[in-house]
Design an enzyme around this catalytic site. Structure first.
Site, mmCIF file in Angstrom:
data_model
loop_
_atom_site.group_PDB
_atom_site.id
_atom_site.type_symbol
_atom_site.label_atom_id
_atom_site.label_comp_id
_atom_site.label_asym_id
_atom_site.label_seq_id
_atom_site.Cartn_x
_atom_site.Cartn_y
_atom_site.Cartn_z
ATOM 1 C CG ASN A 1 -0.379 -0.140 2.529
ATOM 2 O OD1 ASN A 1 0.686 -0.716 2.682
ATOM 3 N ND2 ASN A 1 -1.058 0.375 3.531
ATOM 4 C CB CYS B 1 -10.701 -3.143 0.389
ATOM 5 S SG CYS B 1 -10.188 -2.451 -1.190
ATOM 6 C CD GLU C 1 -5.256 -6.073 -1.195
ATOM 7 O OE1 GLU C 1 -4.686 -4.962 -1.103
ATOM 8 O OE2 GLU C 1 -6.083 -6.488 -0.381
ATOM 9 C CB CYS D 1 -5.273 -1.546 -1.784
ATOM 10 S SG CYS D 1 -6.652 -0.814 -0.911
ATOM 11 C CD GLU E 1 -1.534 4.818 4.480
ATOM 12 O OE1 GLU E 1 -1.055 5.679 5.240
ATOM 13 O OE2 GLU E 1 -2.253 3.868 4.859
ATOM 14 C CB CYS F 1 -8.449 -5.057 -3.800
ATOM 15 S SG CYS F 1 -7.455 -3.579 -3.467
HETATM 16 N N1 THU Z 1 -5.301 -1.504 2.453
HETATM 17 C C1 THU Z 1 -4.720 -2.344 1.551
HETATM 18 O O1 THU Z 1 -3.589 -2.139 1.129
HETATM 19 N N2 THU Z 1 -5.430 -3.420 1.130
HETATM 20 C C2 THU Z 1 -6.688 -3.733 1.564
HETATM 21 O O2 THU Z 1 -7.298 -4.662 1.050
HETATM 22 C C3 THU Z 1 -7.291 -2.967 2.643
HETATM 23 C C4 THU Z 1 -6.645 -1.665 2.944
HETATM 24 C C5 THU Z 1 -4.525 -0.356 2.927
HETATM 25 C C6 THU Z 1 -5.030 0.981 2.435
HETATM 26 C C7 THU Z 1 -4.508 1.909 3.509
HETATM 27 O O3 THU Z 1 -3.190 2.308 3.182
HETATM 28 C C8 THU Z 1 -4.454 1.056 4.767
HETATM 29 O O4 THU Z 1 -4.575 -0.288 4.335
HETATM 30 C C9 THU Z 1 -5.543 1.370 5.768
HETATM 31 O O5 THU Z 1 -6.792 1.347 5.159
#
Ligand code: THU
Length: 130
Positions: free
Chosen positions: A44, A88, A57, A55, A46, A91
């Site tokens: 991930n 999520c 994935e 994300c 940000e 994804c």
């Molecule tokens: N996140 C992912 O990388 N994958 C997911 O399937 C769920 C959420 C990340 C996004 C964000 O940087 C952090 O988790 C908190 O939501």
């Protein structure tokens, strides 16, 4: 295709080390096994403008597709900051886009140290496709 679940999960764990998550402090790593047999890793990433976050994935999937892959066979997901980390909704739909016609994508997670393997339809029963 034969899937080495442990190998894929280890790749996801390695990828999580590169997570850029100073805002949520929730690191995620993902590893995608493509139909070519190659593994693509993602984490991930940000942003100060929170909505721009990607994300792990989708990061891994887009790396695979941008390298010419057309089909995904399996995706492993890992967070060192949770007992388990499921993909999520966004994804799940992106995975569905690259599912082959003959084989469902396997989704591998780790729950309290135990590997869990599910088909994508378990997470996304009626994916959208044009
Ligand atoms: N996140 C992912 O990388 N994958 C997911 O399937 C769920 C959420 C990340 C996004 C964000 O940087 C952090 O988790 C908190 O939501």
């Amino acid at each position: 295709m034969e899937i080495n679940y442990e190998l894929l999960m280890n790749s996801a764990k390695k990828a999580a080390q590169n997570s850029y998550s100073p805002f949520s402090r929730f690191a995620v790593g993902a590893a995608v096994l493509a139909s070519s047999g190659k593994i693509y890793e993602g984490c991930n990433v940000e942003n100060s403008s929170f909505g721009l976050t990607i994300c792990a994935e989708r990061c891994a999937i887009f790396k695979a597709v941008s390298e010419g892959e057309k089909e995904i066979v399996a995706v492993a997901i890992y967070s060192p900051n949770a007992d388990s980390c499921y993909p999520c909704g966004a994804c799940r739909q992106v995975m569905y886009e690259f599912q082959g016609d003959n084989e469902e994508i396997s989704v591998i997670t780790e729950n309290l140290g135990q590997l869990e393997v599910q088909k994508l339809s378990y997470f996304l029963p009626c994916g959208f496709r044009i």
